[in-house]
Design a protein around this motif. Structure first.
Motif, PDB file in Angstrom:
ATOM      1  N   PRO A   1     -62.160  58.847 -29.424  1.00 10.43           N
ATOM      2  CA  PRO A   1     -61.687  57.523 -28.992  1.00 10.43           C
ATOM      3  C   PRO A   1     -61.936  57.338 -27.496  1.00 10.43           C
ATOM      4  CG  PRO A   1     -60.048  58.626 -30.355  1.00 10.43           C
ATOM      5  CD  PRO A   1     -61.100  59.640 -30.070  1.00 10.43           C
ATOM      6  N   ILE A   2     -62.009  56.091 -27.055  1.00 12.85           N
ATOM      7  CA  ILE A   2     -62.397  55.816 -25.666  1.00 12.85           C
ATOM      8  C   ILE A   2     -61.371  56.296 -24.645  1.00 12.85           C
ATOM      9  CG2 ILE A   2     -63.809  53.855 -26.343  1.00 12.85           C
ATOM     10  CD1 ILE A   2     -61.514  52.056 -25.231  1.00 12.85           C
ATOM     11  N   THR A   3     -60.173  56.607 -25.092  1.00 15.25           N
ATOM     12  CA  THR A   3     -59.173  57.121 -24.160  1.00 15.25           C
ATOM     13  C   THR A   3     -59.411  58.583 -23.818  1.00 15.25           C
ATOM     14  OG1 THR A   3     -57.734  57.576 -26.047  1.00 15.25           O
ATOM     15  CG2 THR A   3     -57.375  55.497 -24.873  1.00 15.25           C
ATOM     16  N   ARG A   4     -60.351  59.209 -24.520  1.00 16.09           N
ATOM     17  CA  ARG A   4     -60.638  60.620 -24.290  1.00 16.09           C
ATOM     18  C   ARG A   4     -62.030  60.788 -23.690  1.00 16.09           C
ATOM     19  NH1 ARG A   4     -59.246  63.753 -29.742  1.00 16.09           N
ATOM     20  NH2 ARG A   4     -59.697  65.522 -28.358  1.00 16.09           N
TER      21      ARG A   4
ATOM     22  N   THR B   1     -70.218  61.815 -26.901  1.00 15.08           N
ATOM     23  CA  THR B   1     -70.911  60.537 -27.123  1.00 15.08           C
ATOM     24  C   THR B   1     -72.202  60.505 -26.321  1.00 15.08           C
ATOM     25  OG1 THR B   1     -68.735  59.502 -27.312  1.00 15.08           O
ATOM     26  CG2 THR B   1     -70.628  58.036 -27.175  1.00 15.08           C
ATOM     27  N   GLU B   2     -72.152  60.975 -25.086  1.00 20.90           N
ATOM     28  CA  GLU B   2     -73.349  61.013 -24.248  1.00 20.90           C
ATOM     29  C   GLU B   2     -74.405  61.936 -24.842  1.00 20.90           C
ATOM     30  OE1 GLU B   2     -71.764  62.225 -20.523  1.00 20.90           O
ATOM     31  OE2 GLU B   2     -70.962  60.234 -20.019  1.00 20.90           O
ATOM     32  N   ARG B   3     -73.966  63.103 -25.324  1.00 22.72           N
ATOM     33  CA  ARG B   3     -74.920  64.029 -25.946  1.00 22.72           C
ATOM     34  C   ARG B   3     -75.496  63.444 -27.227  1.00 22.72           C
ATOM     35  NH1 ARG B   3     -71.733  69.869 -25.368  1.00 22.72           N
ATOM     36  NH2 ARG B   3     -71.873  70.016 -23.084  1.00 22.72           N
ATOM     37  N   ALA B   4     -74.654  62.792 -27.995  1.00 24.96           N
ATOM     38  CA  ALA B   4     -75.123  62.166 -29.241  1.00 24.96           C
ATOM     39  C   ALA B   4     -76.160  61.102 -28.943  1.00 24.96           C
ATOM     40  CB  ALA B   4     -73.938  61.556 -29.992  1.00 24.96           C
ATOM     41  N   LEU B   5     -75.877  60.247 -27.961  1.00 26.90           N
ATOM     42  CA  LEU B   5     -76.813  59.176 -27.626  1.00 26.90           C
ATOM     43  C   LEU B   5     -78.147  59.750 -27.165  1.00 26.90           C
ATOM     44  CD1 LEU B   5     -77.411  56.191 -27.271  1.00 26.90           C
ATOM     45  CD2 LEU B   5     -76.364  56.310 -24.985  1.00 26.90           C
TER      46      LEU B   5
ATOM     47  N   ALA C   1     -69.747  52.040 -23.280  1.00 21.92           N
ATOM     48  CA  ALA C   1     -69.412  50.825 -22.533  1.00 21.92           C
ATOM     49  C   ALA C   1     -67.911  50.560 -22.594  1.00 21.92           C
ATOM     50  CB  ALA C   1     -70.184  49.636 -23.091  1.00 21.92           C
ATOM     51  N   ALA C   2     -67.332  50.780 -23.757  1.00 19.01           N
ATOM     52  CA  ALA C   2     -65.889  50.576 -23.920  1.00 19.01           C
ATOM     53  C   ALA C   2     -65.103  51.523 -23.021  1.00 19.01           C
ATOM     54  CB  ALA C   2     -65.492  50.786 -25.381  1.00 19.01           C
ATOM     55  N   LYS C   3     -65.594  52.735 -22.862  1.00 18.17           N
ATOM     56  CA  LYS C   3     -64.936  53.698 -21.974  1.00 18.17           C
ATOM     57  C   LYS C   3     -64.967  53.197 -20.538  1.00 18.17           C
ATOM     58  CE  LYS C   3     -63.186  57.703 -20.680  1.00 18.17           C
ATOM     59  NZ  LYS C   3     -61.865  58.202 -21.102  1.00 18.17           N
ATOM     60  N   GLU C   4     -66.125  52.684 -20.116  1.00 24.65           N
ATOM     61  CA  GLU C   4     -66.235  52.138 -18.764  1.00 24.65           C
ATOM     62  C   GLU C   4     -65.280  50.965 -18.572  1.00 24.65           C
ATOM     63  OE1 GLU C   4     -68.026  53.121 -16.073  1.00 24.65           O
ATOM     64  OE2 GLU C   4     -68.687  54.876 -17.160  1.00 24.65           O
ATOM     65  N   MET C   5     -65.186  50.113 -19.581  1.00 29.92           N
ATOM     66  CA  MET C   5     -64.280  48.969 -19.496  1.00 29.92           C
ATOM     67  C   MET C   5     -62.832  49.433 -19.422  1.00 29.92           C
ATOM     68  SD  MET C   5     -66.065  46.165 -19.409  1.00 29.92           S
ATOM     69  CE  MET C   5     -64.891  44.886 -19.855  1.00 29.92           C
ATOM     70  N   TYR C   6     -62.502  50.428 -20.181  1.00 27.00           N
ATOM     71  CA  TYR C   6     -61.139  50.967 -20.199  1.00 27.00           C
ATOM     72  C   TYR C   6     -60.757  51.488 -18.809  1.00 27.00           C
ATOM     73  CZ  TYR C   6     -57.331  54.242 -21.252  1.00 27.00           C
ATOM     74  OH  TYR C   6     -56.146  54.932 -21.251  1.00 27.00           O
TER      75      TYR C   6
ATOM     76  N   ASN D   1     -67.317  48.387  -9.501  1.00 25.35           N
ATOM     77  CA  ASN D   1     -68.440  49.299  -9.743  1.00 25.35           C
ATOM     78  C   ASN D   1     -68.545  49.668 -11.216  1.00 25.35           C
ATOM     79  OD1 ASN D   1     -69.186  49.358  -7.048  1.00 25.35           O
ATOM     80  ND2 ASN D   1     -67.900  51.135  -6.576  1.00 25.35           N
ATOM     81  N   ARG D   2     -67.412  49.853 -11.866  1.00 28.59           N
ATOM     82  CA  ARG D   2     -67.408  50.192 -13.298  1.00 28.59           C
ATOM     83  C   ARG D   2     -67.914  49.016 -14.128  1.00 28.59           C
ATOM     84  NH1 ARG D   2     -66.479  55.627 -14.945  1.00 28.59           N
ATOM     85  NH2 ARG D   2     -65.248  56.599 -13.308  1.00 28.59           N
ATOM     86  N   TYR D   3     -67.477  47.817 -13.803  1.00 24.05           N
ATOM     87  CA  TYR D   3     -67.939  46.633 -14.539  1.00 24.05           C
ATOM     88  C   TYR D   3     -69.448  46.443 -14.354  1.00 24.05           C
ATOM     89  CZ  TYR D   3     -63.049  45.223 -15.174  1.00 24.05           C
ATOM     90  OH  TYR D   3     -61.726  45.171 -15.542  1.00 24.05           O
ATOM     91  N   GLN D   4     -69.917  46.704 -13.153  1.00 23.83           N
ATOM     92  CA  GLN D   4     -71.357  46.567 -12.896  1.00 23.83           C
ATOM     93  C   GLN D   4     -72.163  47.612 -13.651  1.00 23.83           C
ATOM     94  OE1 GLN D   4     -71.307  46.673  -8.591  1.00 23.83           O
ATOM     95  NE2 GLN D   4     -71.377  44.438  -8.438  1.00 23.83           N
ATOM     96  N   THR D   5     -71.567  48.785 -13.863  1.00 25.42           N
ATOM     97  CA  THR D   5     -72.226  49.810 -14.676  1.00 25.42           C
ATOM     98  C   THR D   5     -72.428  49.316 -16.098  1.00 25.42           C
ATOM     99  OG1 THR D   5     -71.343  51.645 -13.366  1.00 25.42           O
ATOM    100  CG2 THR D   5     -72.001  52.144 -15.627  1.00 25.42           C
ATOM    101  N   VAL D   6     -71.406  48.676 -16.646  1.00 30.15           N
ATOM    102  CA  VAL D   6     -71.509  48.121 -18.003  1.00 30.15           C
ATOM    103  C   VAL D   6     -72.627  47.089 -18.057  1.00 30.15           C
ATOM    104  CG1 VAL D   6     -70.345  46.769 -19.790  1.00 30.15           C
ATOM    105  CG2 VAL D   6     -69.088  48.537 -18.532  1.00 30.15           C
ATOM    106  N   ILE D   7     -72.681  46.208 -17.060  1.00 28.93           N
ATOM    107  CA  ILE D   7     -73.680  45.129 -17.033  1.00 28.93           C
ATOM    108  C   ILE D   7     -75.098  45.679 -16.924  1.00 28.93           C
ATOM    109  CG2 ILE D   7     -74.502  43.151 -15.695  1.00 28.93           C
ATOM    110  CD1 ILE D   7     -71.492  42.765 -14.867  1.00 28.93           C
ATOM    111  N   LYS D   8     -75.281  46.709 -16.103  1.00 28.68           N
ATOM    112  CA  LYS D   8     -76.625  47.228 -15.840  1.00 28.68           C
ATOM    113  C   LYS D   8     -77.070  48.298 -16.843  1.00 28.68           C
ATOM    114  CE  LYS D   8     -76.174  46.377 -10.862  1.00 28.68           C
ATOM    115  NZ  LYS D   8     -76.026  47.019  -9.526  1.00 28.68           N
ATOM    116  N   LYS D   9     -76.141  49.204 -17.169  1.00 24.85           N
ATOM    117  CA  LYS D   9     -76.509  50.360 -17.993  1.00 24.85           C
ATOM    118  C   LYS D   9     -76.362  50.099 -19.485  1.00 24.85           C
ATOM    119  CE  LYS D   9     -75.741  55.371 -18.206  1.00 24.85           C
ATOM    120  NZ  LYS D   9     -74.968  56.502 -17.637  1.00 24.85           N
ATOM    121  N   TYR D  10     -75.413  49.218 -19.835  1.00 24.64           N
ATOM    122  CA  TYR D  10     -75.152  48.956 -21.253  1.00 24.64           C
ATOM    123  C   TYR D  10     -75.318  47.467 -21.543  1.00 24.64           C
ATOM    124  CZ  TYR D  10     -73.142  53.580 -20.681  1.00 24.64           C
ATOM    125  OH  TYR D  10     -72.967  54.922 -20.385  1.00 24.64           O
TER     126      TYR D  10
END
Length: 244
Positions: free
Chosen positions: A119-122, A127-131, A162-167, A183-192
């Motif tokens: 879950p995104i709280t953890r 997830t990164e390795r899976a992707l 992306a949900a983790k970054e938003m959280y 900075n976190r929101y911009q990561t979502v916009i640029k990376k995801y």
């Protein structure tokens, strides 16, 4: 029960050390492999792995060793031992990358990570390795059934990250740490950029720029929402801020 059952083969082996049935040094590579396959068919994964891992030990130069790697990996995977599964699968890709089962093995490595997504709280390390692993399969084996199966899973993994970054960003914003949140929101916009969280991330940047008194940036982000997501509530909310 699984943990108790897992130690039974070792105990039984000691008790029956004199029995040829458990003396793998006297068995051919083919017999050991077939024994492992039979255990897999019977869904006896602990015994399957126990047999298959003996093949390399007793016949290190056998042409069947590569088969034992990916079959043992499958046994570990079905037993929920993902780290051990990845270790076995990885041997084949490292030492026999052109093996006919290489696409399947690469797929199973990706799935082993994917099945551990939290879950995104953890922490999202898996997830990164899976992707990463799933993208490698799609790029290296694009015309396989494995690539097709992974495509929707890639979307899920990206959305999870992306949900983790938003959280994290929302938590930071709630604590008034607006620069870190931005900075976190911009990561979502640029990376995801292909995920479903981008419209909200754009709106949140509008919120933060408004707090900072950066009216030009407020208008720029609102225009991006208007162009790309005109029918969303996030654009309507941003427009209210931009128009005030």
């Amino acid at each position: 029960m699984k943990k108790i059952f897992a130690i039974i083969p070792a105990i039984f082996l000691v008790a029956c050390a004199g029995n040829d049935e458990f003396d793998y040094s006297k068995k051919s590579d083919t017999d050991i492999l077939n024994e492992g396959i039979e255990h897999l068919k019977n869904e006896n994964y602990v015994s399957a792995v126990s047999s298959l891992t003996q093949l390399e030990y007793n016949h290190p130069y056998s042409s069947l060793v590569a088969n034992s790697w990916y079959l043992a990996g499958y046994g570990y995977y079905r037993d929920g031992k993902y780290a051990e599964a990845v270790e076995q699968f990885s041997k084949l890709l490292k030492f026999q990358p052109s093996h006919p089962q290489a696409p399947y093995v690469a797929y199973m490595i990706a799935i082993s990570y994917y099945d551990q997504i939290s879950p995104i709280t953890r922490d999202q390390k898996m997830t990164e390795r899976a992707l990463k692993s799933m993208l490698e399969v799609v790029q290296k084996y694009p015309n396989t059934k494995y690539a097709e199966d992974l495509k929707p899973k890639i979307i899920i993994a990206r959305n999870n990250l992306a949900a983790k970054e938003m959280y994290i960003a929302k938590t930071l914003e709630g604590k008034k740490n607006i620069i870190a949140a931005l900075n976190r929101y911009q990561t979502v916009i640029k990376k995801y950029e292909t995920t479903l969280f981008v419209p909200e991330a754009l709106f949140r940047t509008v919120e933060i720029y408004d707090m900072m008194g950066e009216r030009d940036e407020v208008k720029n982000m609102t225009r991006l929402l208007q162009v790309n997501y005109p029918n969303t509530r996030w654009y309507r909310l941003a427009k209210r801020i931009a128009d005030k």
